[in-house]
Enzyme design. Structure first.
Site, PDB file in Angstrom:
ATOM      1  N   HIS A 118       0.823  -1.211   0.000  1.00  0.00           N
ATOM      2  CA  HIS A 118       0.000   0.000   0.000  1.00  0.00           C
ATOM      3  C   HIS A 118       0.855   1.258   0.000  1.00  0.00           C
ATOM      4  CE1 HIS A 118      -3.740   2.195   0.717  1.00  0.00           C
ATOM      5  NE2 HIS A 118      -3.111   2.884   1.632  1.00  0.00           N
ATOM      6  N   GLU A 163      -6.726   7.678  -5.696  1.00  0.00           N
ATOM      7  CA  GLU A 163      -6.354   6.575  -4.809  1.00  0.00           C
ATOM      8  C   GLU A 163      -7.570   5.718  -4.473  1.00  0.00           C
ATOM      9  OE1 GLU A 163      -6.427   8.431  -0.353  1.00  0.00           O
ATOM     10  OE2 GLU A 163      -4.670   8.921  -1.564  1.00  0.00           O
ATOM     11  N   HIS A 186      -9.700   3.046  -1.534  1.00  0.00           N
ATOM     12  CA  HIS A 186      -9.981   2.730  -0.123  1.00  0.00           C
ATOM     13  C   HIS A 186     -10.888   1.503  -0.092  1.00  0.00           C
ATOM     14  CE1 HIS A 186      -9.675   4.902   3.948  1.00  0.00           C
ATOM     15  NE2 HIS A 186      -8.476   4.768   3.429  1.00  0.00           N
ATOM     16  N   ASN A 187     -10.321   0.382  -0.526  1.00  0.00           N
ATOM     17  CA  ASN A 187     -11.125  -0.808  -0.776  1.00  0.00           C
ATOM     18  C   ASN A 187     -11.408  -1.646   0.467  1.00  0.00           C
ATOM     19  OD1 ASN A 187     -10.932   0.029  -3.445  1.00  0.00           O
ATOM     20  ND2 ASN A 187      -9.082  -1.161  -3.782  1.00  0.00           N
ATOM     21  N   GLN A 228      -7.596  10.498  10.827  1.00  0.00           N
ATOM     22  CA  GLN A 228      -7.930  11.406   9.720  1.00  0.00           C
ATOM     23  C   GLN A 228      -7.746  12.882  10.086  1.00  0.00           C
ATOM     24  OE1 GLN A 228      -9.834  10.652   6.296  1.00  0.00           O
ATOM     25  NE2 GLN A 228      -8.088   9.366   6.754  1.00  0.00           N
ATOM     26  N   ASP A 258      -4.163   7.170 -12.980  1.00  0.00           N
ATOM     27  CA  ASP A 258      -4.656   5.812 -12.792  1.00  0.00           C
ATOM     28  C   ASP A 258      -4.703   5.439 -11.308  1.00  0.00           C
ATOM     29  OD1 ASP A 258      -2.079   4.449 -11.917  1.00  0.00           O
ATOM     30  OD2 ASP A 258      -1.464   5.245 -13.849  1.00  0.00           O
TER      31      ASP A 258
END
Length: 505
Positions: free
Chosen positions: A34, A82, A84-85, A313, A500
């Protein structure tokens, strides 16, 4: 942790000893796929990244492409993209929302004003008609994306929603952000060269650090396992778009406070403090020394590795000359009253820039980390990468079909969510909040906006992918680029850049 036995052996060879607990955690974070792209770097380096219109290429928080000139100033578009799966599969609302939060931070860090976000959402298929799990994931992700973008006051400029059974156990939530920046106002993601001759402080500002998102980078690089559900949920960050909105306004004032003063700026995403600080250092050829005792923490008693590596965050890191430190602290703590907005939020000096090549952390008066900056940033080992291959299938003679079969097939395809209008998704998003949207989602193949007030130069954007990857990865990659380009051309625009977000096993 996801470090392998060979990783541990290499770490010990690099530092000449066994790592401390916090050092091991930092390596686990920074050596994850990551953060490091260690398996894909050799291939990614073959992509074209230079061109006459590239103002700032790959290597910082966002790339910047030249856009237009207006009233004697050159303007660029900052682009970040980006995913965030895993977080979105575990906690759909929080995971998707913090994905938006992370990508807009990358654009803010360049000194740009975010004028839009996009999304590419891939969900599973309820194959038996009884299980509602995939629909619950979809509803939560859409809520999270809208909850963050709408509250932040940033319009959704398009996207796509795809469905396939391969996403039943792991949805994809890819997000992009666009920002407007006058080219002479660009801020860089590294320590300025002036730090070689005068003291520079490291300032952390934003939300107070907590344990949310701890281990998120390595978690995002691992296979999801239901047995680790509690631990996985703890690796997902908690969003606060209203606090981010205040931060966004404060960040607009930061260049005024630092006018004529060199500075570096970076957001805290994957890896938290232990990622942002060394990346700021290596970009300028410096080292960093941090004191975790000075970090604003939301909960007393957090272990040092959590303080250093949590992905809490709504936080940013800025490096400024010591002579400007007091003004920066005042901006956030007094002018924008951040300590009154959130428990122990605000700005604090957490370290200083050094002229060596070390990343040093102290805690309660003891040095608990001393690592070469390059070992956890630019010199992460690259694993062997397979040669790409084009899948060639033996061509079989196409079966003969009659009109009735074609009609039945067409009706069946049109009845699927995959091929239906996606208005049920994008109606949840505010796409006009800034008042500069010209062509809206659903009206054409791309969305068009005019981000500069009083200027009619427009930006057309499209975000596209497909589900051909299983059948032919090469065709899948080429088709994704081609579709995005066609959609932009179809509204009369000239394509000037591609970005991408690639999601692999």
């Amino acid at each position: 942790m996801t470090l392998s036995k060979s990783d541990h052996q290499e770490i010990e060879a690099i530092i000449g000893r066994k790592p401390s607990k916090i050092e091991e955690t930092i390596f686990d974070t920074m050596w994850s796929e990551h953060c490091s792209y260690k398996s894909t770097k050799p291939v990614l380096k073959t992509l074209p990244t230079k061109g006459s219109e590239v103002t700032l290429g790959v290597g910082e928080d966002s790339g910047i492409i030249h856009f237009t000139e207006h009233e004697g100033r050159r303007y660029g578009i900052a682009v970040s993209h980006e995913s965030h799966n895993h977080p979105s599969q575990i906690l759909p609302v929080e995971g998707a929302a913090t994905g938006v939060g992370g990508v807009v931070r990358d654009v803010y860090c360049m000194g740009a004003e975010v004028f839009g976000v996009l999304n590419s959402l891939h969900f599973g298929v309820n194959e038996d008609g009884n299980s509602s799990h995939v629909e619950e994931i979809e509803a939560g992700v859409i809520e999270g994306v809208s909850e963050y973008g709408n509250a932040l006051g940033v319009p959704m400029l398009g996207g796509e929603t795809l469905y396939h059974p391969s996403y039943n156990d792991n949805c994809l939530v890819n997000v992009a952000a666009l920002g407007l920046i006058a080219e002479d106002d660009i801020v860089h993601s590294y320590v300025p060269k002036e730090a070689a001759t005068e003291p520079f402080d490291v300032i952390l500002f934003g939300k107070s650090t907590d344990a949310t998102g701890f281990g998120g980078a390595s978690f995002s690089s691992a296979i999801l396992d239901v047995e680790d559900e509690v631990q996985n949920m703890g690796a997902v960050q908690v969003h606060d778009p209203f606090l981010k909105r205040v931060l966004a306004e404060a960040i607009k004032e930061l260049p005024k406070v630092l006018k004529g003063i060199p500075w570096g700026f970076k957001d805290l995403g994957a890896g938290g403090i232990s990622c942002a600080a060394p990346e700021l250092a290596i970009g300028g050829g410096f080292g960093i020394k941090l004191n975790l005792d000075n970090v604003n923490v939301a909960i007393e008693g957090l272990p040092p590795e959590v303080i250093a590596c949590s992905e809490t965050q709504e936080r940013f890191c800025v490096v400024v000359p010591r002579t400007a430190t007091a003004s920066v602290i005042k901006l956030f703590n007094e002018d924008f009253e951040m300590p009154n907005l959130y428990h122990k939020a605000g700005a604090a000096v957490i370290g200083e820039v050094t002229t060596d090549d070390r990343f040093v952390i102290t805690y309660k008066g003891e040095a608990i980390c001393d690592l070469p900056v390059a070992a956890i940033t630019t010199e992460v080992k690259a694993e062997r990468t397979a040669e790409p291959r084009v899948i060639q299938r033996e061509g079989a003679e196409a079966p003969r079909v009659d009109i009735a079969q074609v009609q039945a097939l067409a009706i069946a395809q049109l009845a699927q969510k995959f091929n239906a209008s996606k208005r049920y998704v994008y109606r949840n998003f505010d796409n006009a909040v800034r008042g500069d949207t010209v062509v809206y989602p659903g009206e054409a193949d791309a969305v068009v906006v005019t981000p500069i007030e009083g200027c009619d130069a427009a930006v057309a954007v499209s975000m596209d992918s497909n589900i051909y990857g299983e059948a032919d990865p090469y065709v899948s990659g080429a088709a994704a680029v081609a579709e995005a380009v066609r959609n932009v051309v179809a509204v009369g625009a000239r394509p000037i850049t591609v970005t991408d977000c690639l999601n692999y096993g």
